[in-house]
Design a protein around this motif. Sequence first.
Motif, PDB file in Angstrom:
ATOM      1  N   PRO C 145       0.840  -1.203   0.000  1.00  0.00           N
ATOM      2  CA  PRO C 145       0.000   0.000   0.000  1.00  0.00           C
ATOM      3  C   PRO C 145       0.874   1.251   0.000  1.00  0.00           C
ATOM      4  O   PRO C 145       2.035   1.200   0.397  1.00  0.00           O
ATOM      5  N   ASP C 146       0.298   2.380  -0.434  1.00  0.00           N
ATOM      6  CA  ASP C 146       1.091   3.617  -0.482  1.00  0.00           C
ATOM      7  C   ASP C 146       1.184   4.284   0.871  1.00  0.00           C
ATOM      8  O   ASP C 146       2.223   4.800   1.258  1.00  0.00           O
ATOM      9  N   LEU C 159       6.061   0.270   8.251  1.00  0.00           N
ATOM     10  CA  LEU C 159       6.840  -0.966   8.389  1.00  0.00           C
ATOM     11  C   LEU C 159       7.993  -0.757   9.366  1.00  0.00           C
ATOM     12  O   LEU C 159       8.277  -1.599  10.217  1.00  0.00           O
ATOM     13  N   PHE C 160       8.639   0.386   9.224  1.00  0.00           N
ATOM     14  CA  PHE C 160       9.764   0.716  10.101  1.00  0.00           C
ATOM     15  C   PHE C 160       9.298   0.754  11.550  1.00  0.00           C
ATOM     16  O   PHE C 160       9.945   0.197  12.439  1.00  0.00           O
ATOM     17  N   LEU C 161       8.161   1.387  11.761  1.00  0.00           N
ATOM     18  CA  LEU C 161       7.637   1.518  13.128  1.00  0.00           C
ATOM     19  C   LEU C 161       7.300   0.140  13.710  1.00  0.00           C
ATOM     20  O   LEU C 161       7.587  -0.141  14.881  1.00  0.00           O
ATOM     21  N   PRO C 224       6.784  -9.179   8.007  1.00  0.00           N
ATOM     22  CA  PRO C 224       6.520  -8.006   7.163  1.00  0.00           C
ATOM     23  C   PRO C 224       7.322  -7.995   5.861  1.00  0.00           C
ATOM     24  O   PRO C 224       7.098  -7.150   4.998  1.00  0.00           O
ATOM     25  N   LEU C 225       8.267  -8.932   5.706  1.00  0.00           N
ATOM     26  CA  LEU C 225       9.183  -8.911   4.564  1.00  0.00           C
ATOM     27  C   LEU C 225       8.494  -8.797   3.200  1.00  0.00           C
ATOM     28  O   LEU C 225       8.919  -7.987   2.368  1.00  0.00           O
ATOM     29  N   PRO C 226       7.424  -9.579   2.932  1.00  0.00           N
ATOM     30  CA  PRO C 226       6.803  -9.482   1.603  1.00  0.00           C
ATOM     31  C   PRO C 226       6.395  -8.048   1.261  1.00  0.00           C
ATOM     32  O   PRO C 226       6.539  -7.618   0.118  1.00  0.00           O
ATOM     33  N   TYR C 227       5.890  -7.287   2.261  1.00  0.00           N
ATOM     34  CA  TYR C 227       5.495  -5.901   1.996  1.00  0.00           C
ATOM     35  C   TYR C 227       6.702  -4.998   1.806  1.00  0.00           C
ATOM     36  O   TYR C 227       6.632  -3.973   1.151  1.00  0.00           O
ATOM     37  N   TYR C 228       7.814  -5.402   2.414  1.00  0.00           N
ATOM     38  CA  TYR C 228       9.027  -4.593   2.283  1.00  0.00           C
ATOM     39  C   TYR C 228       9.646  -4.802   0.904  1.00  0.00           C
ATOM     40  O   TYR C 228       9.979  -3.843   0.213  1.00  0.00           O
TER      41      TYR C 228
END
Lengths: 241, 292, 309
Positions: C145-146, C159-161, C224-228
């Motif tokens: 997502p944006d 993601l970072f948070l 979360p890797l796939p989104y990263y």
Amino acid sequence: MSDPILTVSGLGKRFGGFVALADIELQVERGERLGLIGPNGSGKSTLVNCLCGTLRNETGKVAFDGRVLDGLPAYKRIRMGLARSFQLPRPFASLTLAENLRVPILYATGGQGRGVDVERRCGDLLQMVSLAEKAQKLPGDLTQIEMRKLELARAMASDPRLLIADEAMAGLSPGEVDDILALLIRLNEQGVTIIMIEHIMRAVLAFSQRLVVLVAGRKIADGDPQDVVRQPDVVEAYLGS
Amino acid sequence: MDFPLDLLVNALVSGLLLGGFYAAVTIGVSISFGMLDIVNIAHPAFIILGSYIAYIANSVLGLDPIVASILVLPGFYLLGMAIYHVYDVSFERRGDASMRGLAFFFGLLFITEVTLVLVFGVDYRLVEARYLGTTLHFGFIDLPMRLVVPFLVSIVMLVGLQLFMARTFIGRAIQAVAQDPLALRLMAANPSQIKRIAFGMSIATASIAGAVLIIIQPVEPSIGREYIGRVFAICVMGGLGSFPGMLAAAVLLGVVESITSTFFGPSWSPAVAFGFLLLTLAVRPSGIFGRA
Amino acid sequence: MRNWSFVSVLVLVAFATFFGTKMVGNSYAFFAGYVVLQYVVLATAWNILGGYTGYVNFGTAAFFALGAYSTVVLHKTLPELPLPLMIAVGGVVSGAVGLGTGYLTLRLRGTFFSIATLAMAVVMQTLITNWSFVGGARGVYVIRPDESPIFDGDYIEYLFLLMLALSVIAVAVARAIEHSRLGYGFAAIRDDELAAEASGVPTLRLKLIATALSGGFMGMAGAPLPYYVTYLDPSSGFSLSYAVNTIAMPLIGGTSSWLGPVLGAVLLGTLQQAATVTISSALSLLIVGVLLVVFVIVAPKGIIGWFRR
């Protein structure tokens, strides 16, 4: 003599084809001081390991305080009050002396930290073996006799009712032997039943109220120490003919 | 439905040949892990190093890969001695072999692999020799020389090492070193020195194993990892220090893998070895062919 | 320091890190920082088993990738599920696999466990490679997502948070274990398993707890890797570099306390982020391998060993 703390009946253990123990019968009374002797390889350490759950005995049974132990892992046996010290001290090398004692206090005694003042208990135990001022040292800094004392203190930290001291004096000087001997007698006076496995005859005879002799995995004598050491087969097996 | 008998027999035969090759790959670990109790997980990386040396010798100098591997054997032996020396001084004598020793070999594995990537890239490399393209036919049984030559080389190496271990003083000392260092000292042999020689030999076998590997299949740097599981699975299944047990386990794995790959597809075959290893460890850690 | 005040300090540090990164004003800072934080979680997780109980896990990549692929499965079946829940699921899946592997092999000597974890990594990779639902060998695309769903900002900041929060949790758990009953049991196992058992420590149970915790955190780090990455294939998810980094970081930082892995992850992670940009990724991995070997030989207690007796 009707309510023994430890009853061993028909106990047997083999390693492959080698019979390490056969048909061992043994009773230990509450509060007793028992000596266990035998030549090297006679099965003394195997017996200790079977009693404490480090090894599984194939035949026979071990009952502690009226409860059959067979199949119980070692950590459950010590929680019931059956403690041992190792022949070669095996301290937790990366933990300080105080922390070494903390492990059995936290894991083996009923209190498990709550209600029991762990710090104080560590201090008392170290005091008992006169290592109090080394509480924050690592085991690597200890001398041979201090290591033995730590080993005994750690066994005592679990608050046992029966203590098996496996050659706690091997390699010590006569003065140091007396030190450990006095310590064990003091523990016994506090109500701990003790099985002493030892090669040093002077210590065994001074300590034991009863003496058991193992030879080649069998019990060949059991009785008053002075009588036992005069038994011809004991003399032959133990001292050599 | 017709049972594809010819397919099955050919899968069996190539599995057998493959098993012989697996024995060559494993024998070094049988020495280091089985006899010396050193968990050299970097061994497959040294095998790949051997493959690349055979590749250079073959593509640049036109040498036969197996001849090349025998020529560099002394170099591998010395490399092994040097590695053991570092390991001995840094970990064994400090009594810290389990965690840091393992990490050390893991680091070596990684360094070897990445260095090969940096020098040669990730392309597959292969060797050429006149005999490699030919296949012998016996009825419907095919015997590709690509598999027969590695099999024969492996068996020769295995028999040679077995004789060495059984017949020579050093060989017997190596077998005794893990169980009874005291007895060795009484025989006036220095356990450290015996282990250094043995480890040197175990790495030396990687040179030949590397050459036969690149004969069997094209090689790229990370391919060694697939062999870590195979090698340890075979070694454990075979009962650690025993060469005949190891050969039996290698052949068994080779046959099962070959049948799996024939009937289910080659992408499943790596899982076979590791599945075997996990099962062996879980059910019978003393090895299928080992003593209880 | 009591556990709760330690956690408060950690949270403060985490907020400072987040706003500090935001001040850079470049989303690359979040992309790079995410990787460093991911390694903080992985190294801390590894150390709970490796550093505290002495069992070496070579299978980091498997636990990590399992977390990532469980997110892929959830993304395809329940795309509405919020990411924090996906992370929790990834943790449970990897923790369960850790428990299973441990149950099969932890009764044996430690080296067998280590070899088994290596083997497990390849088995898992083979299974994923042959599972077309999650993309098989070709890999799978995941649309990122944006916008961050909870605050005004880029999704990478979100993601970072999340990774930052995971780091805080992992470090707090690791530190809490150290001086707890569990921690002393772990240390006893590391030093002498037989003596531990004879001191009343249920060794198998504790080792299983350590493996499950460690594997669980690794799975959460991977979730979360796939989104990263937005494109995930087995060879990148199961990359050996995860295993090497995760072992190198605690050993270089020092395995005896929670600080070691954090130090190692921040130093090595940052170094690699810089080296990957300026030199090449293969060379930066070579540096990690060399540092690992040098440190285990020369500085067995790691960096924190320099500051303690």
